[in-house]
Write a protein that holds these residues in place. Structure first.
Motif, PDB file in Angstrom:
ATOM      1  N   PHE A   1      90.082  67.929  12.717  1.00 24.76           N
ATOM      2  CA  PHE A   1      89.153  69.069  12.740  1.00 24.76           C
ATOM      3  C   PHE A   1      88.908  69.592  14.151  1.00 24.76           C
TER       4      PHE A   1
ATOM      5  N   MET B   1      81.441  64.518  26.139  1.00 26.50           N
ATOM      6  CA  MET B   1      81.715  64.864  24.740  1.00 26.50           C
ATOM      7  C   MET B   1      82.506  66.145  24.639  1.00 26.50           C
ATOM      8  N   GLY B   2      83.050  66.586  25.757  1.00 30.95           N
ATOM      9  CA  GLY B   2      83.876  67.789  25.720  1.00 30.95           C
ATOM     10  C   GLY B   2      85.303  67.405  25.344  1.00 30.95           C
TER      11      GLY B   2
ATOM     12  N   GLY C   1      88.956  65.905  25.278  1.00 27.90           N
ATOM     13  CA  GLY C   1      89.542  64.673  25.795  1.00 27.90           C
ATOM     14  C   GLY C   1      88.907  63.430  25.221  1.00 27.90           C
ATOM     15  N   GLU C   2      89.628  62.323  25.369  1.00 30.61           N
ATOM     16  CA  GLU C   2      89.104  61.018  24.935  1.00 30.61           C
ATOM     17  C   GLU C   2      88.812  60.211  26.198  1.00 30.61           C
TER      18      GLU C   2
ATOM     19  N   SER D   1      81.248  59.489  24.584  1.00 30.01           N
ATOM     20  CA  SER D   1      81.613  59.524  23.164  1.00 30.01           C
ATOM     21  C   SER D   1      83.087  59.168  22.995  1.00 30.01           C
ATOM     22  N   THR D   2      83.367  58.228  22.092  1.00 30.37           N
ATOM     23  CA  THR D   2      84.753  57.811  21.874  1.00 30.37           C
ATOM     24  C   THR D   2      85.130  57.884  20.394  1.00 30.37           C
ATOM     25  N   CYS D   3      86.421  58.117  20.154  1.00 30.52           N
ATOM     26  CA  CYS D   3      86.911  58.120  18.774  1.00 30.52           C
ATOM     27  C   CYS D   3      87.083  56.688  18.274  1.00 30.52           C
TER      28      CYS D   3
ATOM     29  N   SER E   1      82.478  58.185  17.362  1.00 28.04           N
ATOM     30  CA  SER E   1      82.806  59.209  16.371  1.00 28.04           C
ATOM     31  C   SER E   1      83.286  58.499  15.112  1.00 28.04           C
TER      32      SER E   1
ATOM     33  N   HIS F   1      82.617  59.612  11.440  1.00 25.83           N
ATOM     34  CA  HIS F   1      83.112  60.678  10.556  1.00 25.83           C
ATOM     35  C   HIS F   1      83.552  60.240   9.168  1.00 25.83           C
TER      36      HIS F   1
ATOM     37  N   GLU G   1      78.331  59.293  15.445  1.00 27.96           N
ATOM     38  CA  GLU G   1      78.480  60.719  15.118  1.00 27.96           C
ATOM     39  C   GLU G   1      79.238  60.866  13.798  1.00 27.96           C
TER      40      GLU G   1
ATOM     41  N   SER H   1      80.582  64.050  11.513  1.00 24.43           N
ATOM     42  CA  SER H   1      80.742  65.479  11.245  1.00 24.43           C
ATOM     43  C   SER H   1      80.959  65.669   9.754  1.00 24.43           C
TER      44      SER H   1
ATOM     45  N   VAL I   1      80.340  70.293  10.454  1.00 20.98           N
ATOM     46  CA  VAL I   1      81.626  70.529  11.114  1.00 20.98           C
ATOM     47  C   VAL I   1      81.739  71.994  11.530  1.00 20.98           C
ATOM     48  N   ASN I   2      82.311  72.191  12.694  1.00 20.20           N
ATOM     49  CA  ASN I   2      82.465  73.534  13.235  1.00 20.20           C
ATOM     50  C   ASN I   2      83.881  73.990  12.889  1.00 20.20           C
TER      51      ASN I   2
ATOM     52  N   ALA J   1      83.991  75.576  18.322  1.00 20.52           N
ATOM     53  CA  ALA J   1      83.953  74.123  18.480  1.00 20.52           C
ATOM     54  C   ALA J   1      84.547  73.728  19.826  1.00 20.52           C
TER      55      ALA J   1
HETATM   56  N1  SAH Z   1      87.129  62.079  22.145  1.00 24.76           N
HETATM   57  C1  SAH Z   1      85.730  61.823  22.055  1.00 24.76           C
HETATM   58  C2  SAH Z   1      84.839  62.913  22.600  1.00 24.76           C
HETATM   59  C3  SAH Z   1      85.168  64.342  22.301  1.00 24.76           C
HETATM   60  S1  SAH Z   1      84.566  65.200  20.919  1.00 24.76           S
HETATM   61  C4  SAH Z   1      85.344  61.471  20.639  1.00 24.76           C
HETATM   62  O1  SAH Z   1      86.194  61.510  19.768  1.00 24.76           O
HETATM   63  O2  SAH Z   1      84.201  61.094  20.423  1.00 24.76           O
HETATM   64  C5  SAH Z   1      82.856  65.026  20.719  1.00 24.76           C
HETATM   65  C6  SAH Z   1      82.456  64.959  19.259  1.00 24.76           C
HETATM   66  O3  SAH Z   1      82.676  66.213  18.579  1.00 24.76           O
HETATM   67  C7  SAH Z   1      83.257  63.938  18.483  1.00 24.76           C
HETATM   68  O4  SAH Z   1      82.406  63.251  17.597  1.00 24.76           O
HETATM   69  C8  SAH Z   1      84.240  64.805  17.720  1.00 24.76           C
HETATM   70  O5  SAH Z   1      84.767  64.126  16.621  1.00 24.76           O
HETATM   71  C9  SAH Z   1      83.377  65.995  17.370  1.00 24.76           C
HETATM   72  N2  SAH Z   1      84.112  67.215  17.017  1.00 24.76           N
HETATM   73  C10 SAH Z   1      85.261  67.694  17.505  1.00 24.76           C
HETATM   74  N3  SAH Z   1      85.604  68.842  16.917  1.00 24.76           N
HETATM   75  C11 SAH Z   1      84.633  69.107  16.034  1.00 24.76           C
HETATM   76  C12 SAH Z   1      84.410  70.167  15.102  1.00 24.76           C
HETATM   77  N4  SAH Z   1      85.276  71.162  14.969  1.00 24.76           N
HETATM   78  N5  SAH Z   1      83.297  70.109  14.344  1.00 24.76           N
HETATM   79  C13 SAH Z   1      82.417  69.087  14.476  1.00 24.76           C
HETATM   80  N6  SAH Z   1      82.558  68.075  15.322  1.00 24.76           N
HETATM   81  C14 SAH Z   1      83.669  68.070  16.084  1.00 24.76           C
END
Ligand code: SAH
Length: 347
Positions: free
Chosen positions: A119, A157-158, A160-161, A192-194, A215, A217, A257, A259, A290-291, A333
């Motif tokens: 997403f 949280m921008g 990148g991982e 924030s990490t996946c 993250s 989800h 987190e 979404s 979710v965006n 997003a």
């Molecule tokens: N890589 C890191 C940080 C980046 S994203 C991570 O995965 O946590 C920051 C958060 O936004 C993460 O929880 C990610 O899953 C979420 N995210 C990314 N795109 C999104 C979207 N389109 N809608 C909602 N959440 C989103």
């Protein structure tokens, strides 16, 4: 030979190097202060140094300073979205948000991303490269200079991982929270990490007191694998056990987190599964509607579904917040501003 990136050096490293270059010993602190407290963009702004000293710095070092290419300001809540260009022409985005408790900046940790979450717009073109500590710091520095207001919270949280760029991330955190710089409390820094398990384990031993956000989800591996390829490498049981150890060792509660995607992970059975999964974890769930991004057909859960999901978690004793949408009018997003800029400049 490439010149050393002066803004990525700790005060100890800078002191040592300047001593070798023949600088007087008190200069290191002054120069560090110009870089990390007064947030200068060039050596020439270091006006208490002699011209000779400034020349010597220029001969040995390069000073990373990001250039804003675009700034979008929300008419609703003042949120500012910055598109910055880096020295090599790559662009990244950062966001400035105002809250009652202070100003928060959301920074990118990589140019692009290789994690492949379905997403997410940041990952569509894969990973370009890691950001240097100086490039992570300067997103905050430029924004604080531009707004004239102190940044009190930083969220990584921008795009990148962050745990895929581990060493630069940790160096960035130490400089950001250290003496002689912006001195932002580690408690006000969130990463924030996946869910890269070895990265979480390493961070647990790092001796930092930052907040970790996971993250999640999905409430099970099956659904998680459809959204996040990283779930194939690390099952939830392992990820959550690493998170629990992070709490045990650091005393820092986690953020989970989640979404919400319509018809994918938002029904009530999934909510109760999530509640069971998080039993015994110290932290809270942050629900993110979710965006939608145009490259994928994921749809946001509707308001009632989100509320019902939240209520069920709360009934099961889980702390829940719903992420407030900031800067709705300039949104898109994570990674979408960069993506639309690149798509546009390619045509
Ligand atoms: N890589 C890191 C940080 C980046 S994203 C991570 O995965 O946590 C920051 C958060 O936004 C993460 O929880 C990610 O899953 C979420 N995210 C990314 N795109 C999104 C979207 N389109 N809608 C909602 N959440 C989103």
């Amino acid at each position: 030979m490439e010149k050393t990136d002066i803004k990525s050096l700790t005060i100890e490293e800078l002191s040592l190097q300047l001593k070798e270059l023949g600088f007087k010993s008190f200069r290191a602190k002054q120069i560090y202060q110009w870089l990390h407290e007064k947030l200068v963009e060039s050596f020439d702004e270091m006006t208490n140094l002699s011209l000779g000293d400034r020349e010597r710095l220029k001969e040995n070092y390069r000073l990373v300073a990001l250039k804003p290419v675009q700034v979008l300001v929300s008419k609703i809540d003042g949120t500012r979205k910055y598109l910055f260009s880096l020295g090599d022409g790559n662009v990244i985005e950062s966001v400035w948000m105002q809250y009652k408790h202070g100003n928060s900046v959301c920074i990118s940790s990589q140019v692009g991303c290789r994690m492949g979450c379905r997403f997410c717009a940041s990952t569509l073109d894969g990973l370009e490269r890691n950001l240097l500590p100086s490039e992570m710091l300067d997103q905050i520095y430029r924004i604080q200079r531009d707004t004239g207001e102190r940044v009190s919270n930083v969220v990584v949280m921008g795009s990148g991982e962050p745990l895929d760029n581990y060493d630069n991330l940790v160096r960035f955190i130490r400089i950001l929270s250290g003496e002689g710089g912006l001195n932002i409390s580690q408690r006000n820094i969130t990463v924030s990490t996946c869910g890269i398990v070895p990265g979480i384990r390493r961070l647990t031993e790092e001796g930092l007191s930052i907040t970790l956000a996971l993250s999640l989800h999905a409430p099970n591996d099956q659904v998680r694998k459809t959204l996040m390829p990283i779930a194939n490498a690390y099952p939830l049981a392992e990820v959550l056990s690493a998170c629990h150890e992070y709490f045990e060792k650091t005393g820092r509660r986690l953020t989970f987190e989640y979404s919400l995607v319509k018809g994918v992970n938002d029904n009530l059975e999934e909510a109760s599964q999530l509640a069971r999964l998080l039993k015994g974890q110290q932290g809270h769930v942050n629900l993110i509607p979710v965006n939608p991004i145009k490259e994928r057909d994921f749809v946001q859960s509707n308001h009632q579904a989100i509320q019902a999901f939240k209520n069920l978690l709360e009934k099961n004793g889980i702390n829940v917040t719903i992420r407030r949408e900031m800067g709705r009018d300039i949104n898109g997003a994570c990674g979408q501003l960069r993506k639309s800029y690149l798509d546009h400049s390619a045509t």
